[in-house]
Enzyme design. Structure first.
Site, PDB file in Angstrom:
ATOM      1  N   ASP A  70      -2.052  27.425  17.053  1.00  0.00           N
ATOM      2  CA  ASP A  70      -1.768  28.803  17.472  1.00  0.00           C
ATOM      3  C   ASP A  70      -0.512  29.320  16.771  1.00  0.00           C
ATOM      4  O   ASP A  70       0.337  28.549  16.321  1.00  0.00           O
ATOM      5  CB  ASP A  70      -1.621  28.907  19.001  1.00  0.00           C
ATOM      6  CG  ASP A  70      -0.515  28.028  19.563  1.00  0.00           C
ATOM      7  OD1 ASP A  70      -0.359  26.881  19.085  1.00  0.00           O
ATOM      8  OD2 ASP A  70       0.202  28.477  20.472  1.00  0.00           O
ATOM      9  N   GLU A 134       0.888  25.920  21.989  1.00  0.00           N
ATOM     10  CA  GLU A 134       2.280  25.470  21.912  1.00  0.00           C
ATOM     11  C   GLU A 134       3.229  26.636  22.059  1.00  0.00           C
ATOM     12  O   GLU A 134       4.280  26.516  22.676  1.00  0.00           O
ATOM     13  CB  GLU A 134       2.542  24.766  20.574  1.00  0.00           C
ATOM     14  CG  GLU A 134       3.837  23.926  20.563  1.00  0.00           C
ATOM     15  CD  GLU A 134       5.095  24.722  20.285  1.00  0.00           C
ATOM     16  OE1 GLU A 134       6.179  24.252  20.631  1.00  0.00           O
ATOM     17  OE2 GLU A 134       4.999  25.841  19.719  1.00  0.00           O
TER      18      GLU A 134
HETATM   19 ZN   LIG Z   1       5.723  25.687  16.197  1.00  0.00          ZN
END
Ligand SMILES: [Zn+2]
Length: 376
Positions: A70, A134
């Site tokens: 992501d 994340e």
């Molecule tokens: Zn990162």
């Protein structure tokens, strides 16, 4: 190896994947790795795509690489010099969201692994741990992958996190841990009254001051190796009604604590409770992020050696920066080191990476994989 790393990084950038989207990045990785004997375990959760790519090694030991597909949002497209999802190469730079954080890093790991396997180099068992969560809440991503590894007896011997940890040159900084963050609210209760009649009141600010003095004077002890000392800052102190003749019935203090792994969150809580040491005090603790550290030892030595051999520089072992998914791996008892690209443009408009950085990081990763041993 650069051609391969560049091609993979560009393919990943062209799959828009703003948190928690994966945008097909992990399907692409699966197709890329399948011919080399990797299989994929999918453990999606709560709209987040999580994969463990696994390959049995020819050598002993299991080395994991953790990363995320992501990316953060682009911001206004009009301000970008190139389409953030077009992966334009210009003047030795690859442009696009995720170029440094961290599709570029994943590409370097993939290129290094594939190169070694194409050359028939025996390698250890490999795990590629990839999440699309994340940059967001981090509640359905790596923490969930680590639980899966734990419950299936699959924890690796060591883990690299490919976050962009380098400062000026790839390899100049290796993160071996992060400080923990705790935020605390302390409410001191008294009894409001007229300042001419203090015998009928109980001044909450007077209760707070000695307790806060004791907190400021707390001795947090010696820090863990490589860490700065624990610090505790009073960030807000609110009390009083605004009137000059009213004894306040309440006073709130807010603390921000940055701590090293020599102090545990439990220990910090009990030290603060003891310092307040009174009735009419309520403490609320917010454990924002746990501290973690990889102790000196063979794994950190092997990371240092790989950088020295490929780059000719001595990395600084550091504990700076914000928190990272490395904390979930470290909590499971796995030695963790973060080594990745430089971070000059991460999260910025116009994120980009130099092609020579992709080449350098691929070389460092290849050296690490080639020389990895169970205890080093
Ligand atoms: Zn990162």
């Amino acid at each position: 190896m650069l051609d391969l790393a560049l091609e993979i990084a560009a393919e990943l950038i062209r799959r828009p994947s703003v948190t928690p989207e994966d945008g097909g990045c992990q399907d692409y990785i699966e197709a890329l790795l399948q011919p080399y004997g990797f299989r994929r375990i999918r453990i999606d959760r709560g709209g987040v795509t999580n994969s463990i790519f696994l390959r049995q090694g020819e050598r002993a030991g299991c080395l994991a690489f953790a990363g995320h597909t992501d990316v953060v949002p682009t911001g206004p497209l009009i301000d970008w010099p190139h389409d953030p999802f077009a992966a334009v190469v210009e003047n030795g730079m690859l442009h696009g969201r995720g170029a440094q954080d961290m599709k570029g890093g994943i590409a370097c790991w993939l290129a290094a692994s594939i190169r070694l396997l194409r050359d028939g180099v025996p390698i250890p068992t490999m795990q590629l741990l990839i999440t699309s969560d994340e940059e967001g809440e981090s509640i359905d991503g790596t923490i969930h992958i680590v639980k899966h590894l734990q419950s299936h007896g699959m924890l690796p011997d060591a883990a690299l996190v490919g976050e962009p940890s380098s400062h000026r040159i790839v390899g100049d900084t290796v993160r071996r841990g992060r400080r923990g963050v705790m935020q605390v609210r302390i409410r001191f209760d008294g009894k409001q009254g007229h300042s001419a009649y203090p015998q009928d009141a109980d001044n909450a600010i007077h209760r707070a001051i000695p307790a806060l003095h004791r907190i400021i004077d707390l001795d947090w002890g010696n820090p863990a190796a490589g860490f700065p000392a624990t610090t505790c800052q009073i960030t807000n102190l609110n009390g009083g009604t605004g009137a000059s003749n009213v004894i306040p019935g309440h006073c709130d203090a807010f603390l921000d604590i940055r701590y090293n792994p020599a102090n545990s969150a439990d220990e910090i809580e009990s030290m603060l409770r003891n310092a307040c040491n009174a009735e009419h005090v309520q403490l609320e603790f917010d454990r924002v992020a746990d501290a973690f550290a990889t102790p000196d030892g063979p794994f950190l030595d092997s990371v240092t050696r790989a950088i020295r051999d490929t780059m000719g520089i001595e990395p600084r072992l550091d504990t700076g920066g914000g928190t990272s998914d490395g904390r979930f791996l470290a909590k499971a008892g796995i030695p963790v080191a973060e080594i990745g690209l430089t971070n000059a443009t991460i999260h910025q408009i116009g994120e980009c990476v130099a092609l020579e950085e992709l080449a350098a990081l691929s070389a460092i990763y290849a050296s690490l994989i080639r020389n990895f041993e169970v205890n080093g």
